[in-house]
Design a protein around this motif. Structure first.
Motif, PDB file in Angstrom:
ATOM      1  N   ILE A 136      17.923  14.011 -18.891  1.00 57.13           N
ATOM      2  CA  ILE A 136      16.625  14.173 -19.546  1.00 57.13           C
ATOM      3  C   ILE A 136      15.968  15.419 -18.964  1.00 57.13           C
ATOM      4  CG2 ILE A 136      14.330  13.083 -19.792  1.00 57.13           C
ATOM      5  CD1 ILE A 136      15.992  10.369 -19.535  1.00 57.13           C
ATOM      6  N   ASN A 137      15.311  16.215 -19.815  1.00 55.75           N
ATOM      7  CA  ASN A 137      14.738  17.465 -19.314  1.00 55.75           C
ATOM      8  C   ASN A 137      13.324  17.671 -19.841  1.00 55.75           C
ATOM      9  OD1 ASN A 137      14.824  18.887 -21.887  1.00 55.75           O
ATOM     10  ND2 ASN A 137      17.049  18.763 -21.631  1.00 55.75           N
ATOM     11  N   LYS A 138      12.762  18.823 -19.531  1.00 55.98           N
ATOM     12  CA  LYS A 138      11.335  19.009 -19.827  1.00 55.98           C
ATOM     13  C   LYS A 138      11.036  19.132 -21.313  1.00 55.98           C
ATOM     14  CE  LYS A 138      10.954  23.923 -19.152  1.00 55.98           C
ATOM     15  NZ  LYS A 138      10.073  24.927 -18.559  1.00 55.98           N
ATOM     16  N   ASN A 139      12.062  19.261 -22.125  1.00 57.41           N
ATOM     17  CA  ASN A 139      11.827  19.283 -23.572  1.00 57.41           C
ATOM     18  C   ASN A 139      11.788  17.882 -24.187  1.00 57.41           C
ATOM     19  OD1 ASN A 139      11.801  22.134 -23.680  1.00 57.41           O
ATOM     20  ND2 ASN A 139      14.032  22.119 -23.515  1.00 57.41           N
ATOM     21  N   ASP A 140      12.043  16.877 -23.355  1.00 54.86           N
ATOM     22  CA  ASP A 140      12.059  15.518 -23.894  1.00 54.86           C
ATOM     23  C   ASP A 140      10.652  14.936 -24.026  1.00 54.86           C
ATOM     24  OD1 ASP A 140      14.736  14.432 -24.497  1.00 54.86           O
ATOM     25  OD2 ASP A 140      15.187  15.119 -22.454  1.00 54.86           O
ATOM     26  N   PRO A 157       0.823  -1.215   0.000  1.00 61.78           N
ATOM     27  CA  PRO A 157       0.000   0.000   0.000  1.00 61.78           C
ATOM     28  C   PRO A 157       0.858   1.266   0.000  1.00 61.78           C
ATOM     29  CG  PRO A 157      -0.041  -1.078   2.167  1.00 61.78           C
ATOM     30  CD  PRO A 157       0.916  -1.853   1.321  1.00 61.78           C
ATOM     31  N   TYR A 158       0.389   2.308  -0.716  1.00 63.04           N
ATOM     32  CA  TYR A 158       1.099   3.587  -0.813  1.00 63.04           C
ATOM     33  C   TYR A 158       0.211   4.706  -0.292  1.00 63.04           C
ATOM     34  CZ  TYR A 158       4.198   1.262  -4.230  1.00 63.04           C
ATOM     35  OH  TYR A 158       5.083   0.410  -4.851  1.00 63.04           O
ATOM     36  N   THR A 159       0.799   5.620   0.478  1.00 64.39           N
ATOM     37  CA  THR A 159       0.082   6.832   0.862  1.00 64.39           C
ATOM     38  C   THR A 159       0.370   7.908  -0.192  1.00 64.39           C
ATOM     39  OG1 THR A 159       1.929   7.775   2.081  1.00 64.39           O
ATOM     40  CG2 THR A 159       0.457   6.314   3.313  1.00 64.39           C
ATOM     41  N   LYS A 160      -0.308   9.061  -0.014  1.00 61.31           N
ATOM     42  CA  LYS A 160      -0.080  10.180  -0.922  1.00 61.31           C
ATOM     43  C   LYS A 160       1.395  10.572  -0.927  1.00 61.31           C
ATOM     44  CE  LYS A 160      -2.265  14.627  -1.946  1.00 61.31           C
ATOM     45  NZ  LYS A 160      -1.210  15.623  -1.696  1.00 61.31           N
ATOM     46  N   ARG A 161       1.982  10.623   0.285  1.00 59.96           N
ATOM     47  CA  ARG A 161       3.390  11.019   0.355  1.00 59.96           C
ATOM     48  C   ARG A 161       4.310   9.971  -0.287  1.00 59.96           C
ATOM     49  NH1 ARG A 161       6.956  12.337   5.732  1.00 59.96           N
ATOM     50  NH2 ARG A 161       7.521  10.148   5.542  1.00 59.96           N
ATOM     51  N   ASP A 162       3.966   8.691  -0.132  1.00 66.59           N
ATOM     52  CA  ASP A 162       4.779   7.639  -0.769  1.00 66.59           C
ATOM     53  C   ASP A 162       4.815   7.823  -2.284  1.00 66.59           C
ATOM     54  OD1 ASP A 162       5.141   6.456   1.718  1.00 66.59           O
ATOM     55  OD2 ASP A 162       3.555   4.958   1.430  1.00 66.59           O
ATOM     56  N   VAL A 163       3.638   8.113  -2.846  1.00 61.22           N
ATOM     57  CA  VAL A 163       3.535   8.296  -4.296  1.00 61.22           C
ATOM     58  C   VAL A 163       4.355   9.517  -4.723  1.00 61.22           C
ATOM     59  CG1 VAL A 163       1.907   8.912  -6.126  1.00 61.22           C
ATOM     60  CG2 VAL A 163       1.323   7.102  -4.492  1.00 61.22           C
ATOM     61  N   GLU A 164       4.282  10.583  -3.905  1.00 57.89           N
ATOM     62  CA  GLU A 164       5.050  11.800  -4.225  1.00 57.89           C
ATOM     63  C   GLU A 164       6.554  11.566  -4.106  1.00 57.89           C
ATOM     64  OE1 GLU A 164       1.575  14.923  -2.748  1.00 57.89           O
ATOM     65  OE2 GLU A 164       3.393  14.663  -1.520  1.00 57.89           O
ATOM     66  N   ASP A 165       6.938  10.855  -3.054  1.00 59.09           N
ATOM     67  CA  ASP A 165       8.371  10.572  -2.867  1.00 59.09           C
ATOM     68  C   ASP A 165       8.921   9.744  -4.028  1.00 59.09           C
ATOM     69  OD1 ASP A 165       8.492  11.930  -0.502  1.00 59.09           O
ATOM     70  OD2 ASP A 165       8.476  10.163   0.790  1.00 59.09           O
ATOM     71  N   TRP A 166       8.132   8.770  -4.426  1.00 63.57           N
ATOM     72  CA  TRP A 166       8.559   7.904  -5.537  1.00 63.57           C
ATOM     73  C   TRP A 166       8.758   8.742  -6.811  1.00 63.57           C
ATOM     74  CZ3 TRP A 166       4.930   3.792  -8.148  1.00 63.57           C
ATOM     75  CH2 TRP A 166       5.678   3.036  -9.053  1.00 63.57           C
ATOM     76  N   ALA A 167       7.790   9.638  -7.080  1.00 67.38           N
ATOM     77  CA  ALA A 167       7.900  10.491  -8.269  1.00 67.38           C
ATOM     78  C   ALA A 167       9.118  11.410  -8.163  1.00 67.38           C
ATOM     79  CB  ALA A 167       6.625  11.310  -8.452  1.00 67.38           C
ATOM     80  N   ALA A 168       9.389  11.897  -6.948  1.00 69.34           N
ATOM     81  CA  ALA A 168      10.550  12.786  -6.758  1.00 69.34           C
ATOM     82  C   ALA A 168      11.849  12.021  -7.026  1.00 69.34           C
ATOM     83  CB  ALA A 168      10.543  13.348  -5.335  1.00 69.34           C
ATOM     84  N   MET A 169      11.917  10.763  -6.560  1.00 70.89           N
ATOM     85  CA  MET A 169      13.120   9.960  -6.822  1.00 70.89           C
ATOM     86  C   MET A 169      13.262   9.688  -8.320  1.00 70.89           C
ATOM     87  SD  MET A 169      13.507   7.183  -3.746  1.00 70.89           S
ATOM     88  CE  MET A 169      11.800   6.794  -3.446  1.00 70.89           C
ATOM     89  N   PHE A 170      12.111   9.429  -8.952  1.00 72.33           N
ATOM     90  CA  PHE A 170      12.150   9.130 -10.390  1.00 72.33           C
ATOM     91  C   PHE A 170      12.574  10.361 -11.191  1.00 72.33           C
ATOM     92  CE2 PHE A 170      10.357   5.189 -12.430  1.00 72.33           C
ATOM     93  CZ  PHE A 170      11.142   5.300 -13.561  1.00 72.33           C
ATOM     94  N   GLU A 171      12.068  11.507 -10.779  1.00 74.56           N
ATOM     95  CA  GLU A 171      12.472  12.745 -11.458  1.00 74.56           C
ATOM     96  C   GLU A 171      13.988  12.923 -11.355  1.00 74.56           C
ATOM     97  OE1 GLU A 171      11.454  16.360  -9.519  1.00 74.56           O
ATOM     98  OE2 GLU A 171      11.889  17.598 -11.280  1.00 74.56           O
ATOM     99  N   ARG A 172      14.517  12.620 -10.166  1.00 75.64           N
ATOM    100  CA  ARG A 172      15.964  12.725  -9.960  1.00 75.64           C
ATOM    101  C   ARG A 172      16.709  11.780 -10.917  1.00 75.64           C
ATOM    102  NH1 ARG A 172      17.953  11.456  -3.998  1.00 75.64           N
ATOM    103  NH2 ARG A 172      17.073  13.435  -3.316  1.00 75.64           N
ATOM    104  N   CYS A 173      16.141  10.585 -11.137  1.00 77.61           N
ATOM    105  CA  CYS A 173      16.748   9.632 -12.080  1.00 77.61           C
ATOM    106  C   CYS A 173      16.836  10.248 -13.473  1.00 77.61           C
ATOM    107  CB  CYS A 173      15.928   8.348 -12.171  1.00 77.61           C
ATOM    108  SG  CYS A 173      16.037   7.287 -10.733  1.00 77.61           S
ATOM    109  N   TYR A 174      15.717  10.806 -13.933  1.00 73.42           N
ATOM    110  CA  TYR A 174      15.704  11.403 -15.279  1.00 73.42           C
ATOM    111  C   TYR A 174      16.730  12.523 -15.374  1.00 73.42           C
ATOM    112  CZ  TYR A 174      11.335   8.950 -16.519  1.00 73.42           C
ATOM    113  OH  TYR A 174      10.386   8.010 -16.818  1.00 73.42           O
ATOM    114  N   ARG A 175      16.796  13.349 -14.334  1.00 75.49           N
ATOM    115  CA  ARG A 175      17.755  14.462 -14.361  1.00 75.49           C
ATOM    116  C   ARG A 175      19.183  13.931 -14.441  1.00 75.49           C
ATOM    117  NH1 ARG A 175      15.453  19.290 -13.774  1.00 75.49           N
ATOM    118  NH2 ARG A 175      13.450  19.406 -12.690  1.00 75.49           N
ATOM    119  N   MET A 176      19.453  12.879 -13.671  1.00 75.63           N
ATOM    120  CA  MET A 176      20.801  12.323 -13.698  1.00 75.63           C
ATOM    121  C   MET A 176      21.151  11.818 -15.099  1.00 75.63           C
ATOM    122  SD  MET A 176      22.854  10.092 -11.075  1.00 75.63           S
ATOM    123  CE  MET A 176      23.661  11.578 -10.528  1.00 75.63           C
ATOM    124  N   ALA A 177      20.118  11.331 -15.807  1.00 75.82           N
ATOM    125  CA  ALA A 177      20.343  10.815 -17.162  1.00 75.82           C
ATOM    126  C   ALA A 177      20.362  11.953 -18.191  1.00 75.82           C
ATOM    127  CB  ALA A 177      19.254   9.805 -17.517  1.00 75.82           C
TER     128      ALA A 177
END
Ligand code: ZN
Length: 411
Positions: free
Chosen positions: A109-113, A87-107
């Motif tokens: 990838i930016n908002k024009n992709d 089970p995921y709470t609202k914050r869990d879902v947000e944290d996961w998205a924040a970690m994923f965003e960090r992954c894209y940035r490390m690769a």
């Protein structure tokens, strides 16, 4: 890896309320006084959490918040028997998205992709995790899901996708189609975010060539949010992991002791902030190691190596842990050696002895030189002396099962 002060504080916070919040840990830690966990050494005495524990808690026994706080569940595909529900709470879902965003940035990838997402959507965590990260980043998600290769290729051209998110096998399939249909000049892909699974350097090379992309390995598992808890960068090798959300340990899967940095073992993860289903010392059964030192990219986040296998594949010879992928890599880098091999482990004069039989097309006069190269390469890689024996093609037994390549006569 040494636990830093911030991590220790987060762990103490987590433990201070875990029994109150989680019926699962209340029971698991019934005989443990968590207030005595005050440093890394005492933390390392806590029992591990196993996948079987999560299965036994099916469907929602792992839930550590009132149900009104849960916004979503995911389920890991149980290859055997009962699945696991997280089970995921609202914050869990947000944290996961924040970690994923960090992954894209490390690769890079930016908002024009424009990001074409081919992993599945649904109970499994993959697709929706890739998508949430894209949206948080502000890029354009193209939520294809898996399969329908013709449609994938059409969208890839029409929408000029710049990033492909995929498993390695599906990336290879798409790459082969692109080559076959002569589409390489018509696609705009520049990067691939590829789910970390065991895959050889040959396959990687082919995907890079056929799709004309730079590849990034992304790591994760449903029990710990999902994919997106670590990713490779453009420099060096291995995957940076987000140790401000998670605590990582590498243990010897046999003795269950924490291993010195750099040694290969099983990855164990503790969640600092997860609310819906916090996990403490969760055994992933994935084999990897910490890569010592700072990455040339300058990131402050430590790295783990690309996942090299599962603990079920591991063997211990002369006190050294090793696994089939290491032999495969040495053979792949030896001119003239085929990918067919067999490993025999024996007990000779009170000592372990490992013989690696490998097939080759080369004439017998070249066997000795190849054998010498392989022994040297393996010694350098794994710090263990083995015996290598070349044999002609089609000599070794063929089997569908990978494990049949290892014959252990010691026990
Ligand atoms: Zn790096």
């Amino acid at each position: 890896m040494k636990m830093n002060a911030e991590q220790l504080e987060q762990i103490k916070d987590l433990l201070s309320t875990i029994k109150e919040k989680s019926p699962f840990y209340k029971q698991k830690y019934a005989d443990i006084d968590v207030s005595k966990i005050v440093d890394q050494a005492s933390f390392e005495t806590l029992p591990f959490t196993e996948k079987a524990d999560l299965r036994n808690a099916y469907p929602l026994g792992i839930m550590a918040v009132p149900e009104s706080e849960v916004v979503r569940i995911h389920s890991s595909s149980g290859t055997t028997g009962t699945p696991v529900i997280i089970p995921y709470t609202k914050r869990d879902v947000e944290d996961w998205a924040a970690m994923f965003e960090r992954c894209y940035r490390m690769a890079g990838i930016n908002k024009n992709d424009r990001v074409q997402i081919t992993p599945g959507y649904g109970l499994w965590t993959a697709g929706i995790g890739f998508q949430a990260g894209v949206e948080k980043l502000g890029a354009m998600a193209i939520p294809m899901g898996p399969g329908n290769t013709e449609k994938q290729l059409q969208m890839m051209q029409d929408l000029k996708s710049t990033v492909l998110c995929s498993t390695s096998s599906y990336a290879l399939l798409l790459g082969e189609e692109v080559t076959k249909q002569g589409l390489k000049d018509k696609i705009c892909l520049r990067k691939g975010v590829i789910g970390s699974e065991r895959w050889g350097s040959n396959m990687r090379r082919r995907i890079i060539d056929q799709l004309g992309i730079e590849i990034f390995d992304i790591y994760g598992l449903t029990e710990i949010y999902g994919p997106g808890i670590g990713i490779s960068c453009g420099n060096g090798y291995g995957m940076h992991v987000w140790d401000d959300y998670l605590y990582f340990e590498i243990i010897d899967p046999v003795t269950l002791k924490v291993l010195p940095d750099g040694e290969v073992g099983e990855l164990v993860i503790t969640t600092f902030r997860k609310e819906g289903a916090p996990l403490i010392r969760y055994r992933t059964h994935d084999l990897t190691r910490f890569i010592p030192g700072r990455c040339p990219c300058g990131s402050r986040f430590n790295r783990i190596d690309i996942i090299t296998g599962r603990t079920d594949d591991m063997m211990k010879v002369k006190g050294v842990n090793m696994f089939p992928a290491q032999f495969e890599e040495v053979l792949a880098n030896t001119d003239g050696a085929s990918s067919e091999y067999q490993i025999k482990i024996e007990h000779v004069d009170g000592k372990d002895q490992l013989t690696l039989f490998f097939e080759t097309e080369k004439p017998e006069s070249e066997y000795a030189a190849m054998e010498h190269d392989i022994v040297t390469a393996f010694k350098q890689k794994v710090n263990c002396t083995i015996i290598a024996k070349a044999v002609p093609m089609q000599t070794l037994p063929r089997s569908m099962k990978k494990t049949a390549r290892v014959v252990d006569l010691r026990f």
